[in-house]
Design a protein around this motif. Structure first.
Motif, PDB file in Angstrom:
ATOM      1  N   VAL A   1      61.250  43.155  19.623  1.00 51.71           N
ATOM      2  CA  VAL A   1      61.472  41.866  20.272  1.00 51.71           C
ATOM      3  C   VAL A   1      61.335  40.695  19.316  1.00 51.71           C
ATOM      4  N   LYS A   2      60.931  40.942  18.101  1.00 50.92           N
ATOM      5  CA  LYS A   2      60.716  39.882  17.126  1.00 50.92           C
ATOM      6  C   LYS A   2      62.003  39.087  16.901  1.00 50.92           C
ATOM      7  N   GLY A   3      61.878  37.769  16.967  1.00 54.79           N
ATOM      8  CA  GLY A   3      63.023  36.896  16.806  1.00 54.79           C
ATOM      9  C   GLY A   3      63.721  36.567  18.107  1.00 54.79           C
ATOM     10  N   ARG A   4      63.435  37.305  19.172  1.00 55.75           N
ATOM     11  CA  ARG A   4      64.049  37.061  20.475  1.00 55.75           C
ATOM     12  C   ARG A   4      63.034  36.576  21.509  1.00 55.75           C
TER      13      ARG A   4
ATOM     14  N   ASN B   1      45.435  27.874  32.131  1.00 53.55           N
ATOM     15  CA  ASN B   1      45.051  29.283  32.021  1.00 53.55           C
ATOM     16  C   ASN B   1      46.255  30.200  32.227  1.00 53.55           C
ATOM     17  N   THR B   2      47.345  29.854  31.578  1.00 60.31           N
ATOM     18  CA  THR B   2      48.588  30.584  31.755  1.00 60.31           C
ATOM     19  C   THR B   2      49.182  30.968  30.406  1.00 60.31           C
ATOM     20  N   VAL B   3      49.646  32.196  30.323  1.00 56.66           N
ATOM     21  CA  VAL B   3      50.338  32.702  29.147  1.00 56.66           C
ATOM     22  C   VAL B   3      51.794  32.949  29.519  1.00 56.66           C
ATOM     23  N   TYR B   4      52.696  32.630  28.605  1.00 58.76           N
ATOM     24  CA  TYR B   4      54.118  32.766  28.862  1.00 58.76           C
ATOM     25  C   TYR B   4      54.760  33.734  27.881  1.00 58.76           C
ATOM     26  N   LEU B   5      55.856  34.306  28.313  1.00 57.22           N
ATOM     27  CA  LEU B   5      56.690  35.102  27.432  1.00 57.22           C
ATOM     28  C   LEU B   5      58.127  34.635  27.619  1.00 57.22           C
ATOM     29  N   GLN B   6      58.623  33.878  26.646  1.00 54.34           N
ATOM     30  CA  GLN B   6      60.009  33.438  26.662  1.00 54.34           C
ATOM     31  C   GLN B   6      60.864  34.548  26.090  1.00 54.34           C
ATOM     32  N   MET B   7      61.819  35.006  26.869  1.00 50.91           N
ATOM     33  CA  MET B   7      62.656  36.135  26.492  1.00 50.91           C
ATOM     34  C   MET B   7      64.099  35.658  26.378  1.00 50.91           C
ATOM     35  N   ASN B   8      64.626  35.666  25.163  1.00 49.70           N
ATOM     36  CA  ASN B   8      65.995  35.246  24.907  1.00 49.70           C
ATOM     37  C   ASN B   8      66.834  36.417  24.437  1.00 49.70           C
ATOM     38  N   SER B   9      68.139  36.255  24.534  1.00 46.91           N
ATOM     39  CA  SER B   9      69.078  37.290  24.090  1.00 46.91           C
ATOM     40  C   SER B   9      68.710  38.651  24.647  1.00 46.91           C
ATOM     41  N   LEU B  10      68.481  38.694  25.929  1.00 48.85           N
ATOM     42  CA  LEU B  10      68.027  39.921  26.564  1.00 48.85           C
ATOM     43  C   LEU B  10      69.069  41.028  26.463  1.00 48.85           C
ATOM     44  N   LYS B  11      68.573  42.235  26.293  1.00 53.81           N
ATOM     45  CA  LYS B  11      69.404  43.420  26.176  1.00 53.81           C
ATOM     46  C   LYS B  11      69.064  44.394  27.295  1.00 53.81           C
ATOM     47  N   PRO B  12      69.993  45.272  27.655  1.00 51.60           N
ATOM     48  CA  PRO B  12      69.680  46.277  28.675  1.00 51.60           C
ATOM     49  C   PRO B  12      68.434  47.088  28.349  1.00 51.60           C
ATOM     50  N   GLU B  13      68.174  47.325  27.083  1.00 51.12           N
ATOM     51  CA  GLU B  13      66.999  48.083  26.669  1.00 51.12           C
ATOM     52  C   GLU B  13      65.695  47.342  26.929  1.00 51.12           C
ATOM     53  N   ASP B  14      65.767  46.053  27.266  1.00 51.55           N
ATOM     54  CA  ASP B  14      64.580  45.293  27.626  1.00 51.55           C
ATOM     55  C   ASP B  14      64.169  45.517  29.074  1.00 51.55           C
TER      56      ASP B  14
ATOM     57  N   GLN C   1      72.000  39.114  33.263  1.00 47.37           N
ATOM     58  CA  GLN C   1      72.984  39.789  32.429  1.00 47.37           C
ATOM     59  C   GLN C   1      72.553  39.788  30.974  1.00 47.37           C
ATOM     60  N   ALA C   2      73.072  40.714  30.213  1.00 46.13           N
ATOM     61  CA  ALA C   2      72.783  40.773  28.791  1.00 46.13           C
ATOM     62  C   ALA C   2      73.108  39.439  28.130  1.00 46.13           C
ATOM     63  N   GLY C   3      72.210  38.992  27.257  1.00 49.25           N
ATOM     64  CA  GLY C   3      72.378  37.725  26.578  1.00 49.25           C
ATOM     65  C   GLY C   3      71.679  36.568  27.254  1.00 49.25           C
ATOM     66  N   ALA C   4      71.235  36.759  28.487  1.00 46.15           N
ATOM     67  CA  ALA C   4      70.561  35.703  29.233  1.00 46.15           C
ATOM     68  C   ALA C   4      69.101  35.581  28.814  1.00 46.15           C
ATOM     69  N   SER C   5      68.417  34.611  29.414  1.00 43.35           N
ATOM     70  CA  SER C   5      67.015  34.346  29.108  1.00 43.35           C
ATOM     71  C   SER C   5      66.171  34.345  30.370  1.00 43.35           C
ATOM     72  N   LEU C   6      64.913  34.682  30.208  1.00 42.36           N
ATOM     73  CA  LEU C   6      63.918  34.610  31.263  1.00 42.36           C
ATOM     74  C   LEU C   6      62.602  34.153  30.655  1.00 42.36           C
TER      75      LEU C   6
END
Length: 116
Positions: A64-67, A77-90, A13-18
């Motif tokens: 996405v800057k700041g989120r 050998n792993t790269v991560y992308l922490q995604m916070n405050s997710l929006k439908p446009e993401d 849902q919007a506002g969640a993190s992955l």
């Protein structure tokens, strides 16, 4: 030769993190710059974030800057992308990329869907 496998996508849902993961394998990985891109349905693929294995300064798209935060674990050998405050446009397929000069490799992508 570089192989990339993304994981961690899902429906939230919007506002969640992955947190997305990109497991990399291959020779001379330290020479590559790692990046995350995304492609929404019906839209062009766009840059999200990038970082070098050697510890370069991360760089983000304005959208996405700041989120979002890109990070890496060299031992795994792993790269991560922490995604916070997710929006439908993401909502998009998120793709991992490894680039070194004219060499460029892509993972299969992982779907991120954000509901309102």
């Amino acid at each position: 030769q570089v192989q990339l496998v993304e994981s961690g996508g899902g429906l939230v849902q919007a506002g969640a993190s992955l947190r997305l993961s990109c497991a990399a394998s291959g020779r001379t990985l330290s020479s590559y710059t790692m990046g995350w891109f995304r492609q929404a349905s019906g839209k062009e693929r766009e840059f999200v974030a990038r970082i070098s294995w050697s510890g370069g300064i991360p760089y983000y798209a304005d959208s996405v800057k700041g989120r979002f935060t890109i990070s890496k674990d060299n031992a795994k050998n792993t790269v991560y992308l922490q995604m916070n405050s997710l929006k439908p446009e993401d909502t998009a397929v998120y793709l991992c990329n490894a680039r070194w000069n004219r060499n460029s490799y892509w993972g299969q992508g992982t779907q991120v869907t954000v509901s309102s």
